[in-house]
Design a protein around this motif. Structure first.
Motif, mmCIF file in Angstrom:
data_model
loop_
_atom_site.group_PDB
_atom_site.id
_atom_site.type_symbol
_atom_site.label_atom_id
_atom_site.label_comp_id
_atom_site.label_asym_id
_atom_site.label_seq_id
_atom_site.Cartn_x
_atom_site.Cartn_y
_atom_site.Cartn_z
ATOM 1 N N MET A 161 -7.286 -79.510 -62.538
ATOM 2 C CA MET A 161 -8.304 -79.518 -63.142
ATOM 3 C C MET A 161 -9.458 -80.065 -62.387
ATOM 4 O O MET A 161 -9.313 -80.461 -61.316
ATOM 5 C CB MET A 161 -7.647 -81.279 -63.497
ATOM 6 N N SER A 162 -10.658 -79.351 -62.646
ATOM 7 C CA SER A 162 -11.858 -79.164 -62.793
ATOM 8 C C SER A 162 -13.030 -79.358 -62.982
ATOM 9 O O SER A 162 -12.995 -79.614 -63.978
ATOM 10 C CB SER A 162 -12.105 -77.774 -61.521
ATOM 11 N N TYR A 163 -13.956 -80.371 -62.306
ATOM 12 C CA TYR A 163 -15.210 -81.118 -63.467
ATOM 13 C C TYR A 163 -16.691 -80.460 -62.392
ATOM 14 O O TYR A 163 -16.395 -80.479 -60.923
ATOM 15 C CB TYR A 163 -15.439 -82.020 -63.375
ATOM 16 N N GLU A 164 -16.671 -79.092 -62.903
ATOM 17 C CA GLU A 164 -18.697 -79.287 -62.035
ATOM 18 C C GLU A 164 -19.224 -79.669 -63.035
ATOM 19 O O GLU A 164 -19.621 -79.256 -64.145
ATOM 20 C CB GLU A 164 -18.519 -77.821 -61.934
ATOM 21 N N ALA A 165 -20.776 -80.114 -62.662
ATOM 22 C CA ALA A 165 -21.858 -80.521 -63.558
ATOM 23 C C ALA A 165 -23.085 -79.888 -62.471
ATOM 24 O O ALA A 165 -23.035 -80.519 -61.254
ATOM 25 C CB ALA A 165 -22.035 -81.277 -63.064
ATOM 26 N N ASN A 166 -24.333 -79.555 -63.161
ATOM 27 C CA ASN A 166 -25.608 -79.147 -62.234
ATOM 28 C C ASN A 166 -27.299 -79.527 -63.480
ATOM 29 O O ASN A 166 -26.541 -79.059 -65.021
ATOM 30 C CB ASN A 166 -25.174 -77.776 -61.622
ATOM 31 N N ALA A 167 -27.479 -79.237 -62.862
ATOM 32 C CA ALA A 167 -29.012 -79.430 -63.172
ATOM 33 C C ALA A 167 -29.925 -78.496 -62.888
ATOM 34 O O ALA A 167 -29.832 -78.170 -61.641
ATOM 35 C CB ALA A 167 -29.472 -80.380 -63.783
ATOM 36 N N ARG A 168 -30.833 -77.823 -63.313
ATOM 37 C CA ARG A 168 -31.580 -76.857 -62.961
ATOM 38 C C ARG A 168 -33.231 -77.039 -63.157
ATOM 39 O O ARG A 168 -32.805 -76.780 -65.064
ATOM 40 C CB ARG A 168 -31.937 -74.738 -62.668
ATOM 41 N N ARG A 169 -34.022 -76.889 -62.412
ATOM 42 C CA ARG A 169 -35.732 -76.651 -62.929
ATOM 43 C C ARG A 169 -36.236 -75.774 -62.318
ATOM 44 O O ARG A 169 -36.448 -75.698 -61.396
ATOM 45 C CB ARG A 169 -35.875 -78.196 -63.224
ATOM 46 N N SER A 170 -37.099 -75.391 -63.488
ATOM 47 C CA SER A 170 -38.430 -74.615 -62.275
ATOM 48 C C SER A 170 -39.614 -74.962 -62.137
ATOM 49 O O SER A 170 -39.967 -76.125 -62.544
ATOM 50 C CB SER A 170 -38.224 -73.597 -63.332
ATOM 51 N N PHE A 171 -40.131 -75.113 -60.842
ATOM 52 C CA PHE A 171 -41.049 -74.811 -60.440
ATOM 53 C C PHE A 171 -42.214 -73.958 -60.088
ATOM 54 O O PHE A 171 -41.891 -73.607 -58.849
ATOM 55 C CB PHE A 171 -41.038 -76.350 -59.197
ATOM 56 N N GLY A 172 -43.066 -73.643 -60.675
ATOM 57 C CA GLY A 172 -43.436 -72.592 -60.389
ATOM 58 C C GLY A 172 -42.574 -71.400 -60.843
ATOM 59 O O GLY A 172 -42.223 -70.909 -62.089
ATOM 60 N N ASN A 173 -42.832 -70.541 -59.443
ATOM 61 C CA ASN A 173 -42.175 -68.704 -59.524
ATOM 62 C C ASN A 173 -40.315 -69.530 -59.095
ATOM 63 O O ASN A 173 -40.128 -68.796 -58.552
ATOM 64 C CB ASN A 173 -42.976 -68.614 -58.538
ATOM 65 N N THR A 174 -40.583 -70.937 -58.697
ATOM 66 C CA THR A 174 -39.100 -71.160 -57.759
ATOM 67 C C THR A 174 -38.564 -71.664 -58.698
ATOM 68 O O THR A 174 -38.874 -72.928 -59.304
ATOM 69 C CB THR A 174 -39.400 -72.203 -57.112
ATOM 70 N N GLU A 175 -37.278 -72.004 -59.239
ATOM 71 C CA GLU A 175 -36.010 -71.783 -59.478
ATOM 72 C C GLU A 175 -35.234 -73.536 -58.932
ATOM 73 O O GLU A 175 -34.464 -72.681 -57.252
ATOM 74 C CB GLU A 175 -35.518 -71.602 -60.484
ATOM 75 N N VAL A 176 -34.452 -74.761 -59.035
ATOM 76 C CA VAL A 176 -34.039 -75.448 -57.700
ATOM 77 C C VAL A 176 -32.950 -75.753 -59.147
ATOM 78 O O VAL A 176 -33.265 -76.153 -60.537
ATOM 79 C CB VAL A 176 -34.578 -76.799 -57.589
ATOM 80 N N LEU A 177 -32.047 -75.982 -57.919
ATOM 81 C CA LEU A 177 -29.695 -76.242 -59.455
ATOM 82 C C LEU A 177 -29.483 -76.933 -57.787
ATOM 83 O O LEU A 177 -30.364 -76.871 -56.859
ATOM 84 C CB LEU A 177 -29.725 -75.398 -59.250
ATOM 85 N N ILE A 178 -29.038 -78.275 -58.270
ATOM 86 C CA ILE A 178 -28.605 -79.328 -57.884
ATOM 87 C C ILE A 178 -27.243 -79.770 -58.643
ATOM 88 O O ILE A 178 -27.234 -79.757 -59.881
ATOM 89 C CB ILE A 178 -29.078 -81.183 -57.837
ATOM 90 N N GLY A 179 -25.949 -80.135 -58.283
ATOM 91 C CA GLY A 179 -25.228 -80.664 -58.397
ATOM 92 C C GLY A 179 -23.797 -80.596 -57.994
ATOM 93 O O GLY A 179 -23.233 -80.650 -56.957
ATOM 94 N N VAL A 180 -22.448 -81.133 -58.026
ATOM 95 C CA VAL A 180 -21.658 -81.933 -58.116
ATOM 96 C C VAL A 180 -20.235 -81.324 -58.858
ATOM 97 O O VAL A 180 -20.025 -80.465 -59.520
ATOM 98 C CB VAL A 180 -21.488 -83.033 -57.897
ATOM 99 N N GLU A 181 -19.408 -80.914 -57.641
ATOM 100 C CA GLU A 181 -17.890 -80.251 -58.419
ATOM 101 C C GLU A 181 -17.328 -80.971 -57.869
ATOM 102 O O GLU A 181 -16.609 -81.191 -55.769
ATOM 103 C CB GLU A 181 -17.785 -78.636 -57.194
#
Length: 641
Positions: free
Chosen positions: A322-342
């Protein structure tokens, strides 16, 4: 576990479907992988993207990734995913028998344990043994696209990949389509598969099945394989800012296993079952895209050394993941940042391996964007095994495009924990090693792509690619045994951590395509891979995998079109592995459109009647044929249901 179950409960509690609304509407930020088709009922088709946690334009990829589309799959003389992958350069497929009954898949010199198989973003890693990783429940007719990543995929899919990954896409989005195929062939082989894609109300569905069976090409090599697959997608709640995707599958395989693992017991037999259920949820909170996915996978395995005498030696294994993964991403101008856990939890009940459980954790952060004229992607993953000894796994990619050229440079660190078979398995021919440590790799790659214009062939598209790569393993796991002058060797195999092994090599590819041609050459491609491996081995030891890795591989394919009525595909392969003899293979497939939506096909495999062994002690079949009939109908829009 409580957190995971709570999140599942929240997702199910919030699930609401408005069956009266036949149109799926998603925010632009959620459908970067989907594009609207202006038909009576709204549908979606797939955009050309590089799959992973943060999808990007496939044409801007900054690593070696080979794409096999559904049209390519249909043209190949293949019945299973492993058979299709055997035509991909840099991929070493070692089959035990026909139609992908069991296959080990390695990438750029790596073993079958060191890469990931991923279906619609869900990792199919098997904790018992990598031999079962390719026991996929997805029929070939349901696959929209295969992408083969040829370097560690921490940025795309996270931990547990040292050498690369294979991503299989099977999407329910699209207009109504039905496909049914049946065949019969050599060795009393028969089979059928089918796929249905449709929409009901607000939900789009894809369901597929397949069955293959054969009396086998030599003693005790009969098999019967069944596959069932379902996936669905829809938006929900009045805001339509939520998008759900479901996936379920089942696979049942039983087969004579003569020579699979040892040549001392020709009556080996095995029966495996695999089932999984996946749930993926995407939503938008202001400028943030939030994604989460839950997977449950169970695999059952029964193995006998003597098929008709289970009391002599029988192992049964049941593994649950069983696995669970969650992440959130947001764009800042020309850059997209993603943070997550698994979080991943694995359990096992086995008559041979005992009762086992373990868990992995990872936290990761990624950034994708543009820096002046450069494209870049960078990430850092913190990985923990059993909440102990956390390890940092960095990755970085750079790419630059100009005119019709693209160059890229990347670095990645990969990892893998040993399977339970490597740690605890015991039989007359194998002894596990409970003291094994996780293995790691550091890999780098320099590559170039070009799409030059051909003035004399204006309707053709030419693609040129080349790459040089280097990968160093530390604590690499391999099965070894003492050498012996006795045949068969009576000494048992045991896995050990090898201090250091290095792989370096080059790949080159040329592809010429004209999808609109009516008569003549539709496609030609030629790929070559060379791998040099440096091993730190005692000459008195035999290696089961590490010193039998791929050295030379040449794949060539020719596709000819004869008006609307006939297509011919011919594929040639040359393969040489370290310390193993080289061999040549020639395969072909002829398709004839006989009446409206019906077509006939004839496949011939190993037309040169080559005698060769890919894995274990299994003598692969000589020349063999298949004759089949297919019905396919694809509508321009979804009917109202």
């Amino acid at each position: 576990m409580k957190i995971i179950l709570s999140l599942i409960g929240v997702c199910l509690f919030c699930f609401q479907v408005n069956a009266q609304d036949p149109i799926i509407k998603l925010p632009d930020s959620l459908i970067r992988m989907l594009v609207e088709v202006p038909v009576r009922t709204q549908c979606y088709t797939i955009v050309n993207v590089l799959y992973g946690r943060s999808p990007v334009d496939f044409n801007k990829r900054m690593q070696s990734v080979q794409q096999v589309k559904s049209a390519d799959i249909a043209a190949l003389p293949a019945r299973s995913v492993p058979e299709v992958l055997s035509f991909v350069n840099g991929v070493d497929v070692r089959q035990r028998g026909l139609s992908g009954t069991q296959a080990d898949i390695g990438i750029r010199g790596g073993t079958f344990e060191q890469n990931l198989l991923v279906v619609n973003g869900f990792k199919m890693t098997d904790p018992q043994t990598g031999h079962h990783a390719a026991n996929l429940p997805i029929p070939l007719c349901a696959i929209s696209e295969i992408q083969v990543f040829k370097s560690p995929t921490v940025l795309q899919f996270g931990q547990s990949s040292l050498t690369g990954a294979v991503h299989l896409s099977a999407f329910p989005m699209g207009p109504f389509e039905i496909k049914v195929q049946s065949y019969a062939g050599s060795f009393q082989s028969i089979g059928a598969q089918g796929m249905l894609r449709m929409q009901t109300g607000n939900v789009q569905h894809l369901v597929a099945f397949a069955q293959d069976q054969s009396a086998g090409h030599w003693y005790n090599s009969d098999f019967k394989n069944r596959q069932l697959f379902y996936t669905a997608a829809h938006s929900w709640m009045r805001s339509r800012k939520h998008f759900m995707n479901y996936m379920a599958g089942y696979s049942d395989r039983n087969f004579g296993a003569n020579g699979f693992y040892t040549n001392a017991f020709p009556d080996q037999w095995e029966h495996t079952k695999m089932a999984f259920l996946g749930l993926n949820h995407n939503t938008v909170f202001g400028d943030v895209i939030f994604s989460q996915r839950v997977l449950y996978r169970q695999h059952q395995d029964e193995f006998r050394l003597k098929r008709n005498d289970p009391a002599f030696y029988t192992n049964t294994h049941v593994s649950d993941v069983m696995s669970y993964e969650a992440n959130a991403r947001r764009s800042f101008g020309n850059t997209e940042v993603l943070i997550g856990v698994e979080e991943r939890l694995e359990k096992l009940q086995s008559t041979n391996l005992g009762q086992r459980s373990r868990d992995y954790q990872s936290i990761y952060m990624q950034a994708v964007g543009e820096l002046a004229t450069l494209n870049y992607s960078a990430g850092l993953l913190l990985f923990s095994y059993q909440w102990q000894n956390p390890q940092l796994m960095p990755s970085a990619q750079l790419g630059k495009s100009w005119k019709r050229n693209n160059v890229f440079l990347n670095y990645s660190r990969g990892n893998r924990v040993p399977s339970w078979t490597e740690m605890y398995y015991s039989d007359p021919s194998n002894v596990g090693n409970p003291n094994l440590l996780p293995e790691y790799s550091n890999a780098t790659e320099l590559g170039w792509r070009q799409q030059p214009k051909i003035s004399k062939l204006p309707t053709y598209q030419l693609n040129l690619e080349a790459a040089a790569f280097y990968r160093k393993h530390s604590n690499m796991i391999d099965w070894v045994r003492d050498a012996s002058s006795i045949n068969p060797n009576p000494n048992p195999w045991m896995p050990v951590n090898i201090a250091s092994i290095q792989f370096k090599g080059i790949e080159a590819s040329v592809k010429l395509t004209n999808a609109a041609v009516k008569w003549g050459l539709r496609q030609f491609q030629c790929n070559y891979t060379f791998i040099a491996a440096q091993h730190a081995f005692d000459a008195a030891l035999e290696s089961r995998y590490a010193i039998s890795s791929l050295r030379h591989q040449l794949n060539a394919g020719l596709a000819l079109q004869f008006s609307y009525y006939a297509q011919l595909q011919v594929n040639y392969r040359f393969i040489q592995r370290v310390s193993m003899p080289a061999y040549h293979l020639l395969d072909a497939k002829l398709r004839l459109n006989v009446f409206r939506n019906f077509s006939l096909f004839v496949e011939g495999n190993n037309l040169t009647n080559t005698a060769y062994v890919e894995a274990g002690y299994v003598q692969m079949p000589g020349r063999w044929y298949k004759l089949g009939l297919q019905f396919q109908k694809k509508a321009s829009e979804n009917p109202k249901l």
